[in-house]
Structure formats: structure tokens, C-alpha cells
Design a protein around this motif. Structure first.
Motif, short mmCIF file in Angstrom:
data_model
loop_
_atom_site.label_atom_id
_atom_site.label_comp_id
_atom_site.label_asym_id
_atom_site.label_seq_id
_atom_site.Cartn_x
_atom_site.Cartn_y
_atom_site.Cartn_z
N THR A 41 -5.01 -90.85 110.59
CA THR A 41 -5.46 -89.87 109.60
C THR A 41 -5.85 -88.58 110.30
O THR A 41 -6.47 -88.61 111.36
CB THR A 41 -6.67 -90.42 108.82
N VAL A 42 -5.51 -87.46 109.67
CA VAL A 42 -5.95 -86.16 110.16
C VAL A 42 -6.69 -85.48 109.01
O VAL A 42 -6.23 -85.47 107.88
CB VAL A 42 -4.78 -85.30 110.69
N THR A 54 -1.89 -87.54 106.97
CA THR A 54 -1.66 -88.56 107.98
C THR A 54 -0.74 -87.98 109.05
O THR A 54 -0.16 -86.90 108.88
CB THR A 54 -1.00 -89.82 107.37
N PHE A 55 -0.66 -88.69 110.15
CA PHE A 55 0.28 -88.31 111.21
C PHE A 55 0.81 -89.57 111.86
O PHE A 55 0.19 -90.63 111.80
CB PHE A 55 -0.39 -87.39 112.25
N SER A 56 1.98 -89.45 112.44
CA SER A 56 2.53 -90.52 113.25
C SER A 56 2.83 -89.94 114.62
O SER A 56 2.96 -88.72 114.78
CB SER A 56 3.79 -91.11 112.61
N THR A 63 4.09 -86.13 114.31
CA THR A 63 4.63 -85.71 113.03
C THR A 63 3.54 -85.76 111.98
O THR A 63 2.96 -86.82 111.73
CB THR A 63 5.81 -86.60 112.61
N PHE A 64 3.25 -84.62 111.39
CA PHE A 64 2.23 -84.51 110.34
C PHE A 64 2.87 -84.75 108.98
O PHE A 64 4.00 -84.30 108.74
CB PHE A 64 1.58 -83.12 110.34
N SER A 65 2.14 -85.41 108.08
CA SER A 65 2.57 -85.50 106.69
C SER A 65 2.39 -84.13 106.06
O SER A 65 1.84 -83.21 106.68
CB SER A 65 1.71 -86.53 105.94
N ALA A 66 2.83 -83.99 104.82
CA ALA A 66 2.50 -82.78 104.07
C ALA A 66 0.99 -82.84 103.84
O ALA A 66 0.48 -83.78 103.23
CB ALA A 66 3.25 -82.76 102.75
N LEU A 67 0.26 -81.89 104.39
CA LEU A 67 -1.20 -81.90 104.31
C LEU A 67 -1.66 -81.37 102.97
O LEU A 67 -1.12 -80.39 102.47
CB LEU A 67 -1.80 -81.07 105.45
N LYS A 92 5.48 -81.07 109.73
CA LYS A 92 6.23 -80.71 110.93
C LYS A 92 6.01 -81.71 112.07
O LYS A 92 5.01 -82.40 112.11
CB LYS A 92 5.80 -79.32 111.43
N THR A 93 6.95 -81.72 113.01
CA THR A 93 6.81 -82.48 114.24
C THR A 93 6.52 -81.50 115.36
O THR A 93 7.23 -80.51 115.52
CB THR A 93 8.08 -83.29 114.55
#
Length: 135
Positions: A41-42, A54-56, A63-67, A92-93
């Protein structure tokens, strides 16, 4: 302390953005972005607004999710800076490099060059420092 080598870059913790090289980004005092990584989680601040997502991570690639944001009202300058920051990371990554308590997130974007249809890669940087949160 030397640069982290091999494996995933340790992002966990609280990071205050202290430097950037984003086109048209002008920082606004008291509205600097903050990222807080916990698990996958971010959260944090994009300037005025709270952010969550979230991020992976795979090695140094993050890679960030759409925040999502809570859309706080703020000055035009702060809103412009926030919008540019979110555009740079949301969905974005980025490549993460950590040296001690400094974290650099490098963005890779394709831009048209003056040489016809050929594309070149231009990198932008976001530099962060680990924050100590006092309770």
C-alpha cells in the motif's frame, strides 16, 4: 552505505520528496509530496490532497496503481504541482534506486524527437529522503 544491489529496493517507510526533475514542476512551500509505503500500500500527500493506492515491485521496478485523492482545495500553484506529481507516478512503472536514506524514482517516458517518427527515451527523476515520524 553503498547502493542496494540485486533484489527488490526497500521502499518501506515514509519518504518526503526533496528533489525532482519533472518538466514544468515548480514546488510550493508547505505542499511538498510525501509517500508512505507499507506492505503493498502507498499513501501520503500529493501536495494538498491525501493519496492512496497500491504498488507492486519486481526488482527495482515499482508499478503504482491509479492513485486516488481526496481532492482538497488549494492554491492554483499547489494544485498544478500536485497534478504534475500525480501524473508522473499514478499508474506508472518507475525504477527505484536506494542509497542509505535516499530514494530515487526514475520515470521513463517516450517523447517524439525532431527526427521524424523516431522515439527517444527521456528520464525524469524524483528524489526522496526517509522521514522520521515522531509520535
Amino acid at each position: 552505505v553503498s547502493a542496494q544491489s540485486g533484489g527488490a529496493t526497500d521502499l518501506q517507510g515514509n519518504w518526503k520528496i526533496v528533489g525532482w526533475d519533472l518538466p514544468d514542476y515548480v514546488p510550493v512551500r508547505n505542499f511538498l509530496p510525501v509517500l508512505k509505503f507499507k506492505g503493498n500500500t502507498v499513501t501520503g500527500k500529493a501536495g494538498c490532497s491525501d493519496i492512496t493506492g497500491t504498488f507492486s515491485q519486481s526488482g527495482q521496478n515499482v508499478t503504482f496503481s491509479a492513485l486516488s485523492t481526496n481532492g482538497q482545495a488549494c492554491s492554483e500553484a499547489a494544485l498544478k504541482a500536485e497534478t504534475l506529481f500525480l501524473k508522473a507516478i499514478s499508474g506508472k512503472t518507475l525504477t527505484a534506486t536506494r542509497v542509505a536514506d535516499s530514494l530515487t524514482l526514475a520515470l521513463q517516458e517516450n517523447m517524439n524527437t525532431t527526427e521524424g517518427d523516431r522515439k527517444s527515451t527521456v528520464g525524469s527523476l524524483i528524489s526522496s529522503r526517509r522521514m522520521t515520524i515522531q509520535k
